[in-house]
Each structure stands twice: as C-alpha cells, then as structure tokens.
Design a protein around this motif. Sequence first.
Motif, short mmCIF file in Angstrom:
data_model
loop_
_atom_site.label_atom_id
_atom_site.label_comp_id
_atom_site.label_asym_id
_atom_site.label_seq_id
_atom_site.Cartn_x
_atom_site.Cartn_y
_atom_site.Cartn_z
N THR A 1 1.19 -1.14 -0.28
CA THR A 1 -0.50 0.19 -0.17
C THR A 1 1.03 1.69 -0.40
OG1 THR A 1 -0.34 0.02 2.47
CG2 THR A 1 -1.24 -1.47 1.23
N ILE A 2 0.27 2.47 -0.17
CA ILE A 2 0.77 3.73 -0.05
C ILE A 2 1.39 3.70 1.39
CG2 ILE A 2 1.05 6.34 -0.25
CD1 ILE A 2 -1.08 5.24 -3.02
N GLY A 3 0.75 3.79 2.26
CA GLY A 3 1.20 3.75 3.85
C GLY A 3 2.50 2.97 3.70
N GLU A 4 2.94 1.98 3.22
CA GLU A 4 3.82 1.01 3.07
C GLU A 4 4.81 1.53 2.47
OE1 GLU A 4 5.37 -3.42 3.41
OE2 GLU A 4 5.01 -2.45 1.59
N GLN A 5 4.62 2.38 1.54
CA GLN A 5 5.46 2.93 0.83
C GLN A 5 6.57 3.98 1.20
OE1 GLN A 5 3.72 3.73 -2.98
NE2 GLN A 5 3.74 1.17 -3.67
N LYS A 6 5.45 5.33 2.49
CA LYS A 6 5.87 5.96 3.35
C LYS A 6 6.92 5.63 4.09
CE LYS A 6 1.31 8.63 2.24
NZ LYS A 6 -0.03 9.11 3.04
N ALA A 7 6.30 4.43 4.71
CA ALA A 7 7.20 4.15 6.03
C ALA A 7 8.62 3.32 5.12
CB ALA A 7 6.76 2.53 6.71
N ALA A 8 8.73 3.09 4.27
CA ALA A 8 9.88 2.42 3.79
C ALA A 8 10.68 3.41 3.33
CB ALA A 8 9.75 1.82 2.33
N LYS A 9 10.24 4.50 1.98
CA LYS A 9 10.82 5.73 2.91
C LYS A 9 11.57 6.39 3.25
CE LYS A 9 8.52 7.17 -2.21
NZ LYS A 9 7.45 7.84 -2.76
N ILE B 1 12.28 4.73 6.68
CA ILE B 1 13.23 4.48 6.73
C ILE B 1 14.51 3.82 6.60
CG2 ILE B 1 14.06 1.21 7.07
CD1 ILE B 1 11.12 1.10 7.75
N ALA B 2 14.64 4.28 4.57
CA ALA B 2 15.23 4.62 3.72
C ALA B 2 16.10 5.61 4.02
CB ALA B 2 15.23 4.56 2.09
N GLU B 3 15.91 7.15 4.29
CA GLU B 3 16.53 8.28 4.96
C GLU B 3 16.34 7.94 5.91
OE1 GLU B 3 16.90 11.98 3.50
OE2 GLU B 3 15.60 10.24 2.31
N ARG B 4 16.32 7.62 6.97
CA ARG B 4 17.28 7.28 8.25
C ARG B 4 17.96 6.44 8.07
NH1 ARG B 4 17.62 8.18 12.29
NH2 ARG B 4 16.89 7.33 14.43
N PHE B 5 18.49 5.62 7.47
CA PHE B 5 19.72 4.76 7.08
C PHE B 5 20.47 6.34 6.67
CE2 PHE B 5 17.56 -0.11 6.24
CZ PHE B 5 17.67 0.34 7.75
N LYS B 6 20.75 6.86 5.36
CA LYS B 6 21.03 7.61 4.63
C LYS B 6 21.41 8.12 5.43
CE LYS B 6 20.99 11.14 0.99
NZ LYS B 6 20.01 11.62 -0.03
N ASN B 7 20.79 8.61 6.55
CA ASN B 7 20.97 10.01 7.69
C ASN B 7 21.93 9.55 8.82
OD1 ASN B 7 19.65 13.38 7.65
ND2 ASN B 7 18.21 11.92 6.86
N LEU B 8 21.30 8.20 9.08
CA LEU B 8 23.04 7.32 9.87
C LEU B 8 24.43 7.45 9.26
CD1 LEU B 8 20.15 4.82 11.66
CD2 LEU B 8 21.33 7.30 12.70
N GLY B 9 24.32 7.27 7.83
CA GLY B 9 25.17 6.64 7.21
C GLY B 9 26.00 5.64 6.73
N LEU B 10 24.08 4.72 6.44
CA LEU B 10 24.70 3.53 6.29
C LEU B 10 24.34 3.81 4.16
CD1 LEU B 10 23.42 3.24 9.32
CD2 LEU B 10 22.32 1.36 7.86
N THR B 11 25.56 2.41 3.77
CA THR B 11 25.31 2.57 2.60
C THR B 11 24.21 1.32 1.78
OG1 THR B 11 27.17 1.25 2.58
CG2 THR B 11 28.18 2.91 2.17
N PRO B 12 23.44 1.94 0.55
CA PRO B 12 22.17 1.22 -0.07
C PRO B 12 22.70 -0.39 -0.43
CG PRO B 12 22.36 3.34 -0.56
CD PRO B 12 23.79 3.29 0.05
#
Length: 408
Positions: A45-53, A55-66
């Motif tokens: 769902t769109i709600g899950e996609q918002k959550a995924a984005k 989490i990905a932004e949190r990973f990025k700001n924590l310095g984790l690589t994709p």
Amino acid sequence: MKLIKLLVFLLVFTSCKHEIIKEITIQEDVQFLADDALEGRQTGTIGEQKAAKYIAERFKNLGLTPKGTDGYFQAFSFKPKTDPHQEVKYNVKDGDSTITGTNVLGFIDNKAQNTVIIGAHYDHLGYGAEGSLFRGEKKEIHNGADDNASGVAVLLNLAQKLKAKNTNNNYLFITFSGEEMGLLGSNYYTKNPTIDNKKANYMINMDMVGRLKADSTLAVYGVGTSPIFKQTLQAHNNRFKLVQKESGVGPSDHTSFYNSDIPVLHFFTGQHEDYHKPSDDTERLHFNGMQIISNYIFEIITDLDNNGKLPFRKTKNESEEVPRFKVGLGVIPDYLFDGKGMRIDGISEDKPAQKAGLQKGDIVVKLGDSTVFDMMSYMKVLATFKAGDKTNVTVDRQGKMVDAVIQF
C-alpha cells in the motif's frame, strides 16, 4: 500530521559546517511509523511505501550505504496464497491480484569477512487485513506500534550505536515487508540475498519489543542455534527475567535465516490484548524498556565481535509438537510465564473463558481431569475437546483456587 512534518524536516535537513543534526529517538521513530497517516502499513500500500521511504532516509542520515537491488530498496512481487499449503510465487507479471512488497536494506561496511544481519519487519495489517483480531463493525486503522514499529525503532537505534563500533563484522540492517502475510520479505531476501548467505555470521530479529512488563520478562528464541549464545546472553543480563527458547523456528522473520543455516536470535517482550487490533498504539509502549533492550542487544553484539564466524547448530522444531485444536478458551496466553500452569494475559469477548468468569491474570492449573503444568501441557489437553463439550477448569487467582465450568 504536525509530527510527520517535523520528522520529515529533521530527515531532509542538510548538514552545514557548524550544524548539529538532532538525534532522532526511539519514540520519534515509533510515532512516525505508527501514525494514522501511514494507514497501518499493509504490504503493497501507499502507507507501506511511505514507511519504506522514511526508513531509507533514516539509513541515509545514519550513514548506512544502500544494499538493496535499487538503492536501499529490494522490491518483490507475488500473488497472495489462496491455499494455506500453497507456495507463494514471486516475480509474477503485473495483474489484478499481484502485490509488490519492499524490503529496505542499509549496510555498514567495515571491510570485514563476515556480516551480522539485524532485522525487523515494518509491515502491518492496514485497516484490518487477514490476521486481525478486531471484531468491531467499522474498519479501523491497525497502527501496529508494538507490531512492529517497536522492532524497527530499536533496529534504527542499533544502527546508530554500531557506526564505527565492533568493526570485526560488517552490519546489514533489513526491514522486511510481507511478514504478516507469511514471512514473505525475509523468505525472498534469503533466496535473493544482496550479500552471500555464507558470509552471514548470525541474524538478530526484533518483533514486538515495545511492551516490557513490570517483571522485565524478555523472551529470546533461537538460543540453541549456536553454542555460544546462552552464555553470552547470561553474561550481560543484569536486568531481565530471561525466557530462553532453543528453537530457531517461530512465527517471525528469523525463521527464514535459520532455514538458510544461519544462527539466529529473536527478541520478544510478549503477547498482549492489543495484538492485531487498532488499540496497538504508540501511547501503550514502554519506551525506556525499548532503550534497555537496545542496550542489551548492543552488549551481546559487542561480546560476539571477537568470536569470528559463529558455528550453526540445528535445533528441534518445537512448533511441530503443537497439537491442532477444534476449540479454544478464547484467551491470550502469557507465553513468557515460566511458573506452573498457563497464565491468561487477555480475555476475548463472548468466548468460553469470559462466559465462565475467568479473568486476566488467572493461571489455569487444571482442565478437565488433566493437570496443566505449562503451555505445552495446556495445548495437549485443549486438543482433546470438541465443540459442544463441557468440562471443569481450575485456576489459581492470586493464590486462591477457583473452579469454573467451561462450555466449548
């Protein structure tokens, strides 16, 4: 909505030379993920996609690589099972019945030989998908604060702690989609890994870690999947009443990794009356308890850092011993109770237990002619009854034995 705007602002706030970026807390992560705006994070769902984005932004700001197949993301498409014994088919063509879930993966590369995998599912039941225990007439959002915004928040807290620490392993952080539909995201990952499964040292899973009880009971599953786990857990435990389970198989994502011959530890603070209901909301969580659990897991990871690659050991599948039932009492058992009997952690409306006058906190010590010693003996006795049967039940209610009659 104000909360969401605030957290998005914190995430996208670009750093300047003299800027200090605010550290996002466990509570703030839960509040975002369990907000009504995400509509229960149902898979696809769109709600899950918002959550995924998020989490990905949190990973990025924590310095984790994709470490996904598309940046931080690993998408998988499937057709839901119509038969519970049917195997899910992934990567089907787009169609009316096709759902796409998305795992989110971030990596700390310490140039080590082996990688520790830390996981938690982030999907939930939307407005009450299959598995909901809500019996209201109107659909309501199932925010899943404990199940499993709590696990994701602790995962993010661990990612923050592990930057430039315990560098004898790499760290792969995965938040899984599709867990509520049958461990789909973790199953897909282990069949399509973005690091070689043979390089995986061990896997830590957190599912429902937000309701630490007053007696500080913490369940840890999979302690038999590597010989060193038990002594490590005990060596750093000065707070919890640990309930340790040997088996690497259970109803959460660690099972997928155990089935790939990877040692696993699964952390869980217990079942409750709000499980799979709209009432599983943020204000009911124990945030200090979540921080204590995060600190404990970090100490375990630290201890294991110098142990090289852990040996894997097969365990007895305890779930194969569970009998099948034709009837139920209509209670939520306290799976963490380690005393004599089966303690009731919740009572369902208009079910046999409620009609018989049983109460939350009662400990079932006898059902019919059989003594109930623990959860397994309770289930074995319950499996002998069928609809229409009537029997006696004895419960320990705060030290007083109370007898009642159960009509199934």
